[in-house]
Design a protein around this motif. Structure first.
Motif, PDB file in Angstrom:
ATOM      1  N   LEU A  72       3.063   7.452   3.825  1.00  0.00           N
ATOM      2  CA  LEU A  72       3.101   8.441   5.434  1.00  0.00           C
ATOM      3  C   LEU A  72       3.684   7.305   6.759  1.00  0.00           C
ATOM      4  N   ALA A  73       2.592   6.646   6.717  1.00  0.00           N
ATOM      5  CA  ALA A  73       2.456   5.598   7.799  1.00  0.00           C
ATOM      6  C   ALA A  73       3.096   3.760   8.289  1.00  0.00           C
ATOM      7  N   GLY A  74       4.248   4.537   6.305  1.00  0.00           N
ATOM      8  CA  GLY A  74       5.213   3.511   6.088  1.00  0.00           C
ATOM      9  C   GLY A  74       4.497   1.764   5.769  1.00  0.00           C
ATOM     10  N   ASP A  75       3.113   2.306   5.544  1.00  0.00           N
ATOM     11  CA  ASP A  75       2.176   0.940   5.985  1.00  0.00           C
ATOM     12  C   ASP A  75       1.666   0.095   4.206  1.00  0.00           C
ATOM     13  N   LEU A  76       2.807   0.005   3.182  1.00  0.00           N
ATOM     14  CA  LEU A  76       3.821  -0.813   2.147  1.00  0.00           C
ATOM     15  C   LEU A  76       2.199  -1.014   1.742  1.00  0.00           C
ATOM     16  N   ALA A  77       1.418  -2.247   2.205  1.00  0.00           N
ATOM     17  CA  ALA A  77       0.303  -3.393   2.184  1.00  0.00           C
ATOM     18  C   ALA A  77      -1.057  -2.446   1.422  1.00  0.00           C
ATOM     19  N   ALA A  78      -1.615  -1.047   2.572  1.00  0.00           N
ATOM     20  CA  ALA A  78      -2.394  -0.272   2.550  1.00  0.00           C
ATOM     21  C   ALA A  78      -1.954   0.539   1.420  1.00  0.00           C
ATOM     22  N   THR A  79      -0.976   1.231   0.994  1.00  0.00           N
ATOM     23  CA  THR A  79      -0.557   1.815   0.173  1.00  0.00           C
ATOM     24  C   THR A  79      -0.497   0.838  -0.669  1.00  0.00           C
ATOM     25  N   SER A  80      -0.654  -0.422  -0.811  1.00  0.00           N
ATOM     26  CA  SER A  80      -0.916  -0.149  -2.639  1.00  0.00           C
ATOM     27  C   SER A  80      -1.813  -0.947  -2.646  1.00  0.00           C
ATOM     28  N   ALA A  81      -2.553  -1.166  -1.442  1.00  0.00           N
ATOM     29  CA  ALA A  81      -4.202  -1.468  -2.048  1.00  0.00           C
ATOM     30  C   ALA A  81      -4.903  -0.010  -2.693  1.00  0.00           C
ATOM     31  N   ILE A  82      -4.539   1.056  -1.872  1.00  0.00           N
ATOM     32  CA  ILE A  82      -5.784   2.443  -2.340  1.00  0.00           C
ATOM     33  C   ILE A  82      -4.853   1.989  -4.228  1.00  0.00           C
TER      34      ILE A  82
END
Lengths: 565, 345, 357
Positions: free
Chosen positions: A522-532
């Motif tokens: 939702l935050a649009g943070d793809l790096a964080a999304t990918s990491a999680i």
């Protein structure tokens, strides 16, 4: 199987010593009835009431169905779902079914590793799969950076179909492998070859016709799973303006003037599809009854093919699993999103963030929910599996499959409508949704094992003087224990990476790991999304490691659902 | 035996539920995620309405980190009052409230969403309350509605991957064939923020703007976040997205630049309001009032949003901003989408 | 020309030896039964001939064509074999007619012609009228006759029967055995017939190959293998018998304990007199009232078996089974006397019974 012969031999001797006085008969009937009652109650509470409550929302809003059918987009969406799901089903049958047949017929080098690789997508949320595919193959993806290859055509029906197909390969593989194991008589093929058929003629005139029921069952499951998936079309179909039923449901949910009615009415489409597909598949499957005995697999000559199959499958796994995973990894490792994924830009910041913060507690909560769901559903799966074997039991399997056939968000809404009044605000409601949604997942392997065993061991044990419970415990349980554990693991892993249900049902302080992933997205943070997503995938993988390490468990899953390991 | 089995099933089920409820009680402790653990006693802030105290739940279309930061800031200025944030996308939160309304009542006390076009629907469903802070009178008419007000603003702007040439200056520049195959925009069918863009940009750049964009092989993705990421990664060179998408990317150092279009950025208010039946809760009032204080507005700016009131460096002083009538946007939604679909199919 | 020639055949699965150095021939028109207990390697032998299993070493020729050698394997369908399976190997999706027509279609007959011939074959095995049935609707005996008709339709150089009657009721067995024998004789093709049942082997076979622990131990006609088993193990494999220690005096006189028995027809007496072990079949025993015959015994049990009576005796040299014609008035505990009218001398050079595999 040793129990079978042991007890089988005992039957004839001990049978006359077993008295059947009236009270015991009555008790036995009551005992048989109890599992019916429990399963019926479970279906009423977890399926009929929530789904019925959901449908009521659509029915009581006048004109909503009409409004949906009047929308030209919906026909495109249905076509999109049918096309991509059929394509995915075909692909899954080709790859998964082909591998199952090849592993059976040929001595394929590295068969165990290839099998593990084929089953991997079971462990990864579809959304993550689709995301990693884009990060690997599309513009500015890993291959673009490394080799200048960009496959932007993946956005659209082709890519959606392919990734959905990759996701369904394990289902096709497991179902067909199980079928081959239980009914694919090697003698039938040997007979055909001896009768003058070359291997190809044999495949088309004997092998495939023999597997037709299993092919149908696998097609039904793959089609339904593909049709109800949202994660893949969300990433790959929407950018190409290619609607599917699930993206339409999402659209209606995000921006609907009729509240819940239109998404619910759209969801009924998927329920109807599921019912029809199961009914048709069931009917067609019943037509050819299995007479097969166990027979040792026929390892057929054609040595040149062994290597070819290994290479083709390894190539498939590289393209479908390994490179996307590397894409995900590269995004998670690259410190600043958008920079090229070269070692100079690498850092563990995102991964560190992913494992700190809310993720830890969420993971614990998810683990607890998954643990409880897997344990309860194993018992429910055993009960439903034994009920489903009896006359008229097919309806049980079909009903249990409904919550699995609709998108997770629809199940979440149904559960909230049905139980929100009493259970809202804790983990209980999420747990209820998991129980409803994944019951079918537990029932499938356990039911397969139960039907595989047949009634004889139980009868033999009873004839030897064992009480019903003791007979079950000594004659049935040891044989199905591996499958129950397989079902347990399947539910546990699926719950652990479940995204949509919990995001609609959680309350503050009770986030699940799925909520954390979706929040990052939702935050649009793809790096964080990918990491999680990476951490999640690794955790799930770690939980699945026992499967790959334990020969017995491999056999278990193989025996229940597969048969190849 | 089946009876014993059933008993076992019931036992396991009970265990499972017990385990869940124990999780529930531990999760319900005061140290829950969105509540500040340290009581910020240095409350030099304006003393709020006398003796209000308690805890409210806000459904907020923010990231969980931003939600927590906002809740902490509120608690710091109102030490006896606590806000718990449920964060998710606007669509998910609306679905959730609609479902809750039918299953025993909405659990939120107040809402802070990212899409003003859902507000009339929430009002018609009896979910949206009527309380609006007094300070909302300072907002332009178009930035508020019945029962809601813009707590902060989004702006539809142009962003580009650092190094892209030529640098676009205005909406109409995007029709330049130099950007053929390099532009990405959001899909107005999924959100009201993009709906505003779809409605307003043709008014600024010509009615055939989208036809020309299509000729330029524009790519349409579901979310403005995706636009931001794809421009940041270089998958696409230029995009139309929100300023709030741009700022976190730029802050982390992603190679992305913002352009405030010469003919005007498209503003979208982030609507806040009370849930019906909860308007009289003093904590709800305090929270909504607080959102329009300069303290809260500064907090929002520090989180990467453009303020609803007051100036900040979030929006350049010379940036032109158009006026969008959100009531019209809602009523014309299907016409706007049809026009969009007619071009893109 | 030999119908089948197997030369120094060895089959290994990893470290497990399934067949070791097996050499045998089958003549045109001959049925060779392969007799052995389960796990002895007899089905492996059949599989190697049919092409189901790769050979590790050695060679197999069918009608003078090399079909298998180490690293060489002619595809199953080109070997000219007709296989009948223990579990029938029928195809659940095909009815009897299409099942039998299947090999004919593969031989290039038109659908019509293939079906006509299949119909004829089915009536030859007594299944006229059941052409439209799928396996699920046929009894075990009927299924196996479909299997037989299918094998006939293959027009094989050699039939391979893998325990074809093992899944059938005993009543059906004899009938099917006769039918198999008849049909095979009509075609004149050779056959290899795997079984664990000596009576079945005697009934169908021209010669019997006894196989134990992956090795071929004796190949002989049914009469010869029964009367002159190569060792104690084959003696027991081919029927009930007593193994007794005795002294051979000359070609018709032996001594057991203190008693000297004359007029004994001794099989395999080709050596010097001395200590030997004798195989004595039940029907080579005579019993009379106590004192009438040289040896003494006590009746342990008497079993009525229709045309004959089986009597288990306890003797000084061990338990002995006797088979007496008709009904006999004997009861457990009776003291009787007995003698031997025939015996087979086990060669002293025969290996011990237990061999490692």
């Amino acid at each position: 199987m040793t129990t079978r012969t042991a007890f089988g031999a005992a039957t004839e001797v001990a049978a006359p010593t077993h008295p059947a006085p009236l009270p015991r008969l009555v008790r036995r009937l009551a005992g048989e009835g109890i599992s019916w009652v429990v399963v019926a109650a479970g279906i009423a509470v977890l399926v009929a009431w929530p789904i019925g409550r959901l449908l009521y929302e659509a029915v009581r809003t006048p004109g909503v169905f009409h409004q949906i059918w009047a929308d030209p987009e919906i026909l495109r969406a249905i076509r999109g779902t049918v096309v991509t799901s059929l394509g995915a089903t075909a692909m899954a049958l080709l790859v998964g079914g082909g591998a199952a047949i090849a592993f059976w017929r040929l001595r394929v080098a590295g068969q165990q590793w290839l099998t593990a690789g084929l089953l991997l997508p079971v462990l990864v949320p579809p959304f993550v799969s689709a995301l990693s595919v884009t990060q690997a193959y599309t513009a500015a993806g890993l291959l673009d950076h490394l080799l200048g290859i960009r496959a932007d055509w993946l956005f659209g029906p082709a890519g959606t179909t392919l990734v959905l197909g990759v996701q369904q390969v394990p289902i096709a593989f497991l179902v067909l492998a199980a079928a081959i194991r239980t009914r694919g008589g090697a003698d039938a093929e040997r007979a055909a070859r001896a009768a003058g058929a070359n291997p190809l003629t044999c495949l088309f005139t004997i092998t495939l016709p023999l597997l037709r029921p299993a092919l149908l069952a696998a097609s039904a499951l793959c089609f339904i799973a593909a049709a109800s998936d949202f994660g893949v079309p969300a990433v790959l179909a929407i950018p190409a303006r290619y609607p599917t039923v699930t993206t339409e449901i999402y659209r209606a949910m995000s921006f609907s003037s009729s509240g819940l009615a239109s998404p619910v009415a759209l969801s009924t489409l998927l329920i109807v599809v599921a019912l029809v597909v199961f009914a048709v598949a069931g009917r067609l499957t019943n037509r050819i009854t299995a007479t097969g005995r166990h027979s040792s697999p026929l390892v057929v000559r054609g040595r040149p093919w062994h290597g070819v199959v290994s290479v083709v499958l390894a190539g498939y796994l590289l393209v479908a699993n390994v490179i996307p995973f590397l894409g995900l990894l590269s995004v998670a490792l690259t410190r600043v999103y958008g920079e090229s994924p070269v070692p100079a830009h690498w850092g563990l910041d995102h991964l560190r963030e992913a494992v700190s913060g809310a993720a830890g507690g969420a993971l614990a909560r998810s683990a607890l929910l998954s643990l409880a769901a897997a344990s309860v559903l194993c018992v429910a799966g055993v009960l439903a599996g034994s009920v489903a074997l009896r006359r008229g039991g097919r309806i049980v399997s079909t009903l249990i499959a409904i919550p699995y056939a609709v998108p997770g968000s629809a199940v979440a809404v149904a559960i909230l409508l049905a139980f929100g009044r009493w259970f809202y605000g804790g983990l209980v409601i999420i747990e209820l949704a998991y129980l409803a949604r994944f019951w079918a997942l537990a029932q499938q392997p356990i039911g397969a094992a139960l039907s595989h065993i047949g009634p004889d061991p139980m009868r033999a044990a009873r004839a030897c003087g064992a009480s019903a419970w003791r007979a079950w415990w000594t004659a049935i349980w040891p044989s199905i224990r591996p499958s129950v554990f397989a079902g347990w693991l399947l539910v546990f892993l699926t719950c652990l990476h479940e995204l949509t249900v919990s995001s609609l049902l959680y309350v503050p302080g009770k986030e699940t790991i799925g909520v954390v992933v979706l929040n990052a997205e939702l935050a649009g943070d793809l790096a964080a999304t990918s990491a999680i997503a990476l951490v999640l995938t690794l955790v799930v993988l770690a939980c699945a490691v026992p499967l790959f390490l334990s020969r017995r468990l491999r056999g278990a899953l193989g025996f229940s659902a597969g048969g190849m390991w | 035996m089946k009876r014993t089995l059933a008993a076992a099933a019931a036992f396991v089920a009970a265990m499972g539920l017990a385990a869940c409820s124990s999780g529930k009680s531990s999760g319900g402790s005061p140290s829950a995620v969105s509540t500040p653990s340290a009581a910020a006693s240095s409350s030099a802030a304006a003393s709020p309405s006398a003796a209000a105290s308690g805890k409210i739940t806000v459904y907020a279309a923010l990231t969980s980190a931003n939600g927590k930061a906002l809740a902490d800031a509120f608690h710091a200025s109102h030490p006896n009052e606590t806000v718990e944030m449920v964060t998710a996308g606007t669509g998910a939160l609306v679905t959730r409230m609609e479902t809750e309304a039918k299953a025993g009542g909405v659990r939120a006390d107040a809402i802070l969403l990212a899409d003003p076009t859902v507000m009339p629907q929430l009002a018609s469903e009896g979910i949206l309350g009527s309380y609006v802070p007094a300070a909302a009178s300072q907002l332009p008419e178009t930035m508020k509605g019945d029962g809601w007000f813009g707590a902060f603003n989004f702006y539809n702007v142009i962003i580009y991957h650092t190094g892209t040439t030529p640098v676009p200056k205005d909406w109409s520049d995007l029709t330049n064939p130099a950007y053929k195959g390099k532009i990405e925009i959001g899909d107005p069918s999924y959100s009201g923020t993009t709906l505003a863009m779809a409605a307003e940009v043709p008014k600024l750049a010509g009615a055939d703007f989208f036809t020309k964009l299509k000729a330029n092989d524009v790519k349409i993705v579901q979310s403005t976040n995706t636009v931001g990421n794809d421009v940041a990664s270089g998958a696409r060179a230029v995009g139309i997205t929100l300023d709030s998408v741009y700022r976190p990317l730029a802050k982390k150092g992603s190679p992305v630049q913002i352009v405030w279009p010469a003919s005007g950025a498209i503003p979208v208010p982030a609507p806040a309001g009370a849930v019906k039946g909860h308007e009289d809760n003093p904590v709800v009032k305090d929270f909504l009032d607080w959102l329009l204080t300069s303290e809260a507005q500064q907090q929002l700016v520090s989180l990467g949003y453009a303020p609803a009131l007051g100036s900040s460096n979030a929006v350049p002083v010379d940036a032109k901003v158009v006026t969008v009538r959100y009531q019209d946007l809602v009523s014309q939604r299907s016409a706007i989408l049809d026009a969009f679909k007619k071009v893109f199919g | 020309m030999k119908a089948l020639r197997v030369e120094e055949l060895t089959v290994r699965y990893g470290t497990t030896v399934a067949l070791e150095n097996v050499t045998l021939d089958v003549e045109e028109g001959e049925i060779l039964a392969v007799l052995g207990p389960s796990g002895s390697g007899k089905t492996t032998l059949l599989g190697a001939i049919a092409g189901f299993i790769d050979v590790t070493a050695g060679r197999i020729w069918i009608a003078d064509r090399l079909v298998a050698a180490a690293g060489h394997s002619m595809p199953i369908e080109r070997r000219g074999v007709g296989v009948v399976f223990q579990n029938y190997g029928l195809w659940p999706h095909l009815d009897a007619l299409d099942t039998v027509a299947y090999p004919l279609r593969r031989q290039g007959f038109s659908r019509h012609e293939a079906r006509a011939r299949a119909r004829e074959l089915l009536s030859r095995v007594g299944l006229a009228g059941l052409e439209g049935r799928r396996p699920a609707l046929l009894s075990g005996g009927q299924q196996q006759r479909v299997g037989l008709a299918r094998a006939l339709a293959c027009k094989p150089r050699i039939f391979l029967f893998d325990e074809p009657t093992a899944n059938l009721d005993s009543g059906l067995r004899a009938g099917l055995q006769t039918q198999i024998r008849e049909q095979q004789q009509q075609t004149g093709a050779a056959a290899v017939y795997v079984t664990h049942d000596p009576l079945e082997a005697f009934a169908v076979a021209d010669r019997i190959a006894a196989i134990r622990d992956a090795r071929l131990v004796q190949v002989a006609t049914p009469r010869e293998i029964y009367a002159r088993p190569a060792d104690e193990w084959i003696a027991r494999l081919t029927g009930p018998c007593a193994i007794l220690s005795a002294q051979v005096i000359d070609e018709s006189t032996i001594r057991i304990g203190d008693a000297e028995l004359s007029g004994v027809s001794l099989h395999g007496f080709d050596r010097d007199p001395g200590e030997v072990r004798l195989v004595v079949r039940p029907e080579w025993i005579r019993i009379a009232d106590d004192g009438e015959l040289p040896l003494r015994a006590t009746v342990q049990s008497v079993t009525f078996a229709g045309a004959e009576t089986v009597c288990l005796l306890t003797t000084a040299t061990g338990p002995v089974t006797a088979r007496l014609a008709g009904e006999v008035d004997l009861h457990p505990g009776d003291a009787v006397s007995w003698t031997i009218v025939g015996a087979s001398v086990l060669a002293a050079s025969i290996r011990p019974v237990v061999t490692s595999s």
